[in-house]
Design a protein around this motif. Sequence first.
Motif, PDB file in Angstrom:
ATOM      1  N   TYR A  40       0.846  -1.194   0.000  1.00 52.07           N
ATOM      2  CA  TYR A  40       0.000   0.000   0.000  1.00 52.07           C
ATOM      3  C   TYR A  40       0.879   1.241   0.000  1.00 52.07           C
ATOM      4  O   TYR A  40       1.798   1.368   0.807  1.00 52.07           O
ATOM      5  CB  TYR A  40      -0.917   0.032   1.223  1.00 52.07           C
ATOM      6  CG  TYR A  40      -1.714   1.311   1.322  1.00 52.07           C
ATOM      7  CD1 TYR A  40      -2.726   1.599   0.401  1.00 52.07           C
ATOM      8  CD2 TYR A  40      -1.449   2.242   2.313  1.00 52.07           C
ATOM      9  CE1 TYR A  40      -3.442   2.778   0.468  1.00 52.07           C
ATOM     10  CE2 TYR A  40      -2.161   3.429   2.399  1.00 52.07           C
ATOM     11  CZ  TYR A  40      -3.165   3.685   1.473  1.00 52.07           C
ATOM     12  OH  TYR A  40      -3.871   4.858   1.550  1.00 52.07           O
ATOM     13  N   ALA A  42       0.405   5.192   0.442  1.00 53.14           N
ATOM     14  CA  ALA A  42      -0.546   6.216   0.866  1.00 53.14           C
ATOM     15  C   ALA A  42      -0.522   7.424  -0.050  1.00 53.14           C
ATOM     16  O   ALA A  42      -1.557   8.063  -0.273  1.00 53.14           O
ATOM     17  CB  ALA A  42      -0.257   6.637   2.310  1.00 53.14           C
ATOM     18  N   THR A  44      -0.205   7.658  -3.283  1.00 54.38           N
ATOM     19  CA  THR A  44      -1.060   7.464  -4.460  1.00 54.38           C
ATOM     20  C   THR A  44      -2.361   6.756  -4.103  1.00 54.38           C
ATOM     21  O   THR A  44      -3.190   6.524  -4.974  1.00 54.38           O
ATOM     22  CB  THR A  44      -0.328   6.646  -5.540  1.00 54.38           C
ATOM     23  OG1 THR A  44       0.008   5.357  -5.000  1.00 54.38           O
ATOM     24  CG2 THR A  44       0.926   7.352  -6.009  1.00 54.38           C
ATOM     25  N   ASP A  45      -2.528   6.386  -2.820  1.00 55.57           N
ATOM     26  CA  ASP A  45      -3.687   5.644  -2.328  1.00 55.57           C
ATOM     27  C   ASP A  45      -3.905   4.388  -3.168  1.00 55.57           C
ATOM     28  O   ASP A  45      -5.013   4.081  -3.606  1.00 55.57           O
ATOM     29  CB  ASP A  45      -4.945   6.517  -2.325  1.00 55.57           C
ATOM     30  CG  ASP A  45      -6.062   5.894  -1.489  1.00 55.57           C
ATOM     31  OD1 ASP A  45      -5.763   5.154  -0.534  1.00 55.57           O
ATOM     32  OD2 ASP A  45      -7.252   6.139  -1.808  1.00 55.57           O
ATOM     33  N   THR A  46      -2.808   3.664  -3.391  1.00 53.69           N
ATOM     34  CA  THR A  46      -2.831   2.458  -4.211  1.00 53.69           C
ATOM     35  C   THR A  46      -2.526   1.238  -3.350  1.00 53.69           C
ATOM     36  O   THR A  46      -1.527   1.216  -2.638  1.00 53.69           O
ATOM     37  CB  THR A  46      -1.796   2.548  -5.351  1.00 53.69           C
ATOM     38  OG1 THR A  46      -2.061   3.723  -6.115  1.00 53.69           O
ATOM     39  CG2 THR A  46      -1.852   1.330  -6.247  1.00 53.69           C
ATOM     40  N   CYS A  47      -3.403   0.249  -3.450  1.00 56.12           N
ATOM     41  CA  CYS A  47      -3.234  -0.995  -2.710  1.00 56.12           C
ATOM     42  C   CYS A  47      -3.120  -2.135  -3.719  1.00 56.12           C
ATOM     43  O   CYS A  47      -3.829  -2.143  -4.729  1.00 56.12           O
ATOM     44  CB  CYS A  47      -4.444  -1.207  -1.796  1.00 56.12           C
ATOM     45  SG  CYS A  47      -4.202  -2.486  -0.564  1.00 56.12           S
ATOM     46  N   VAL A 168      -3.707  -0.595   4.961  1.00 58.74           N
ATOM     47  CA  VAL A 168      -3.938   0.824   4.705  1.00 58.74           C
ATOM     48  C   VAL A 168      -3.723   1.736   5.905  1.00 58.74           C
ATOM     49  O   VAL A 168      -3.476   2.935   5.722  1.00 58.74           O
ATOM     50  CB  VAL A 168      -5.334   1.094   4.083  1.00 58.74           C
ATOM     51  CG1 VAL A 168      -5.438   0.439   2.720  1.00 58.74           C
ATOM     52  CG2 VAL A 168      -6.445   0.642   5.008  1.00 58.74           C
TER      53      VAL A 168
END
Length: 196
Positions: A40, A42, A44-47, A168
């Motif tokens: 994750y 943060a 790019t808020d990509t998981c 997250v």
Amino acid sequence: TWEDWYDAVGEPGRDRVIALDLESTGLSPWHNSIAVVGLYDAETDTCAALHYPRTDGERMSGAVKRLPPEVVQWLSDERRFFVAHNAIGFDMYFLWNAGVDIFKPRWFDTLIAEGVVVKAARRDVRVNLKSAYKRRLGKDLKKDINHETWQAPVLTIEQLEYVMHDLVYLPELMEAQLKEVAGDTRAKAMTLEQAL
């Protein structure tokens, strides 16, 4: 997929925190394999849940499977800064046995940090991820899932949500732990424990 993750996140610099969590076929890094690499970012808020299911003929346990070369290279990069819970006692062993050079990236282990942050002298204070999330962030974490199904050909929505929820809040947990010790003697203890 790896390509989707890489396209979204790229090559983060040394100060960009990437949360990492693994799911495996068992608890032994010498006899079991990585089934899921959870990541994750943060910023790019990509998981991502990079899934490595069993292939035909593989047993649930057995020889340790290596990760794809591009994943190993990315995880081994000295520019990486990973935050994980129980990295030193679990994730790093699996990664090392899967070909990752765990000594190149920087690490912050929130399990180790929680042990430093907790002020109580009581030995029964839990420092697992669920307890740390609740104590520091007020978040309830669902930790009951069938761990025997990570090697299924396709992950379920429940499994994907489990991976995501483990990841997250890790950067936020790290920040809360660092803020808690800032300005007192535990800050030096935190630096020492993380270095070790």
